[in-house]
Motif scaffolding. Structure first.
Motif, mmCIF file in Angstrom:
data_model
loop_
_atom_site.group_PDB
_atom_site.id
_atom_site.type_symbol
_atom_site.label_atom_id
_atom_site.label_comp_id
_atom_site.label_asym_id
_atom_site.label_seq_id
_atom_site.Cartn_x
_atom_site.Cartn_y
_atom_site.Cartn_z
ATOM 1 N N SER A 254 0.865 -1.179 0.000
ATOM 2 C CA SER A 254 0.000 0.000 0.000
ATOM 3 C C SER A 254 0.903 1.231 0.000
ATOM 4 C CB SER A 254 -0.907 -0.011 1.226
ATOM 5 O OG SER A 254 -0.152 -0.140 2.411
ATOM 6 N N CYS A 255 0.511 2.257 -0.744
ATOM 7 C CA CYS A 255 1.369 3.434 -0.974
ATOM 8 C C CYS A 255 1.787 4.068 0.362
ATOM 9 C CB CYS A 255 0.640 4.453 -1.842
ATOM 10 S SG CYS A 255 1.639 5.911 -2.154
ATOM 11 N N ILE A 256 3.132 4.186 0.536
ATOM 12 C CA ILE A 256 3.640 4.736 1.800
ATOM 13 C C ILE A 256 3.528 6.258 1.830
ATOM 14 C CG2 ILE A 256 5.215 2.842 2.404
ATOM 15 C CD1 ILE A 256 7.436 4.400 1.013
ATOM 16 N N PHE A 257 3.149 6.859 0.695
ATOM 17 C CA PHE A 257 3.056 8.321 0.644
ATOM 18 C C PHE A 257 1.643 8.794 0.948
ATOM 19 C CE2 PHE A 257 6.600 7.056 -2.007
ATOM 20 C CZ PHE A 257 7.610 7.847 -1.479
ATOM 21 N N CYS A 258 0.638 8.038 0.469
ATOM 22 C CA CYS A 258 -0.743 8.497 0.665
ATOM 23 C C CYS A 258 -1.539 7.518 1.522
ATOM 24 C CB CYS A 258 -1.427 8.692 -0.685
ATOM 25 S SG CYS A 258 -1.599 7.159 -1.611
ATOM 26 N N GLY A 259 -0.891 6.421 1.930
ATOM 27 C CA GLY A 259 -1.587 5.449 2.768
ATOM 28 C C GLY A 259 -2.701 4.716 2.037
ATOM 29 N N GLU A 261 -4.697 6.157 -0.321
ATOM 30 C CA GLU A 261 -5.737 7.079 -0.810
ATOM 31 C C GLU A 261 -5.593 7.340 -2.312
ATOM 32 O OE1 GLU A 261 -7.626 9.809 1.516
ATOM 33 O OE2 GLU A 261 -7.836 7.842 2.491
ATOM 34 N N GLY A 262 -4.357 7.278 -2.799
ATOM 35 C CA GLY A 262 -4.083 7.603 -4.197
ATOM 36 C C GLY A 262 -3.328 8.912 -4.300
ATOM 37 N N CYS A 263 -2.140 8.857 -4.948
ATOM 38 C CA CYS A 263 -1.341 10.082 -5.139
ATOM 39 C C CYS A 263 -0.527 9.930 -6.420
ATOM 40 C CB CYS A 263 -0.438 10.326 -3.918
ATOM 41 S SG CYS A 263 0.881 9.109 -3.719
ATOM 42 N N ARG A 264 0.311 10.940 -6.702
ATOM 43 C CA ARG A 264 1.068 10.932 -7.942
ATOM 44 C C ARG A 264 2.059 9.754 -7.977
ATOM 45 N NH1 ARG A 264 5.100 13.701 -10.399
ATOM 46 N NH2 ARG A 264 5.957 14.274 -8.385
ATOM 47 N N VAL A 265 2.727 9.483 -6.826
ATOM 48 C CA VAL A 265 3.747 8.420 -6.789
ATOM 49 C C VAL A 265 3.140 7.057 -7.134
ATOM 50 C CG1 VAL A 265 5.519 7.286 -5.376
ATOM 51 C CG2 VAL A 265 5.029 9.719 -5.034
ATOM 52 N N CYS A 266 1.933 6.783 -6.617
ATOM 53 C CA CYS A 266 1.321 5.473 -6.868
ATOM 54 C C CYS A 266 0.366 5.524 -8.067
ATOM 55 C CB CYS A 266 0.598 4.982 -5.621
ATOM 56 S SG CYS A 266 -0.729 6.065 -5.055
ATOM 57 N N SER A 267 0.487 6.576 -8.875
ATOM 58 C CA SER A 267 -0.399 6.763 -10.042
ATOM 59 C C SER A 267 -1.871 6.643 -9.634
ATOM 60 C CB SER A 267 -0.095 5.760 -11.150
ATOM 61 O OG SER A 267 1.275 5.804 -11.458
HETATM 62 ZN ZN LIG Z 1 0.038 7.050 -3.170
#
Ligand SMILES: [Zn+2]
Length: 330
Positions: A254-259, A261-267
């Protein structure tokens, strides 16, 4: 005798004063010579002469002692000044070094697996076709062997494109059970924000009697490993394809930047792809003459993990040798 007093007072160093002392008070000195005259002096005057001489000697001795103390004090003063240490001066600070983030990440990965009794295996970076491709179920026609992807030498040798040849070499060398990781540099013809011609992998291989090693084991160890690296993350396995494993899976966290939620790093998917794995393809065991065994394998890119852990946006910056990047890791 005034001349003698002047000599004492004019001595400007302890060495000079020592010369004066020998000249005056020595066995062959001026005073000794005066005392020697006594034997020629008639009885009645002898006493007066001796008294006078002794007085003079005492006066000269006192003057000498005073001068000696003066010069000694000067000498101490001079030494103190010459040998003084100015503690207020700035020193040269020793610069503390730092491990390169890639090596630091590699060490962390190695620590995890060696704690679980995995051995660490290595072999050369220049490989042959058999160990890098053929034995790994990558026959001649396989697209991964494209000239576009691999650095070949004129004699048919190549720079290894993954650390998998280490697994092949270890299986030739040893009998199962095998429990190993192969960390090291690998080479591909790639260069952009997320690719460099050289990067590092850690691959793992576990082989044991048929039935002793399962996908469930693989899933458990990788889930635990990823939570050790990234903390409290969700882990998911997606079906995938690799020539040397069947079935194969790609693993996401799971994206470590947005937890998630969805962000640029995880597209905006909430997931980040982190490694590949699978159950070892029977063709690989055939290539190394292993029978009645099963095994799992996994591989990950060290730079990719270092980038995620330290939020480094451009992979290439890890290899530009800019000291300002390293200074942030002290
Ligand atoms: Zn993310």
């Amino acid at each position: 005798m005034e001349n003698l007093e002047a000599k004492i007072l004019q001595a400007d160093s302890l060495e000079a004063l020592e010369k004066v002392r020998i000249e005056l008070f020595g066995k062959k000195g001026v005073l000794a010579a005066q005392f020697a005259k006594m034997k020629d002096i008639p009885g009645p005057e002898k006493k007066a002469f001796a008294e006078g001489l002794n007085k003079q000697k005492a006066a000269l001795q006192a003057l000498f002692d005073k001068r000696y103390e003066e010069l000694k004090a000067e000498e101490i003063e001079r030494l103190l000044k010459a040998e003084a240490i100015d503690v207020s001066l700035y020193g040269t600070l020793a610069q503390k070094g730092a491990l390169h983030p890639v090596m630091e990440t590699m060490d962390k990965i190695i620590d995890y697996f060696t704690a679980l009794n995995f051995s660490v295996e290595t072999s050369g970076m220049v490989e042959d076709d058999f160990h890098n491709f053929e034995a790994l179920n990558l026959p001649k026609y396989h697209p991964a062997r494209d000239m576009q992807d691999t650095f070949y030498f004129k004699d048919g040798g190549l720079l290894r494109t993954h650390t998998s040849p280490v697994q092949i070499r270890t299986m030739f060398k040893e009998k199962p059970p095998i429990r190993m990781i192969a960390p090291g540099a690998v080479f591909r013809r790639d260069y952009d924000v997320t690719h460099t011609p050289m990067f590092h992998q850690v691959e793992g291989l576990v082989v044991d009697e048929k039935g002793k090693v399962s996908f469930a084991n693989l899933k458990a160890i990788l889930t635990d490993f990823l939570q050790y690296m990234f903390g409290d993350v969700d882990v998911r396995f997606r079906p995938s394809f690799f020539p040397f494993t069947e079935p194969s899976a790609e693993v996401d966290i799971s994206c470590i930047f947005c937890g998630g939620e969805g962000c640029r790093v995880c597209s905006h998917t909430g997931w980040i792809e982190i490694l590949g794995c699978g159950i070892v393809d029977p063709n690989v065991f055939k290539a190394v003459d292993y029978e009645d065994v099963s095994g799992y394998a996994f591989g990950l890119g060290v730079e990719r993990i270092a980038m995620l852990m330290h939020k480094i946006p451009d992979l290439r910056s890890l290899f530009e040798g800019d000291i300002r990047l390293l200074e942030q890791f002290r």
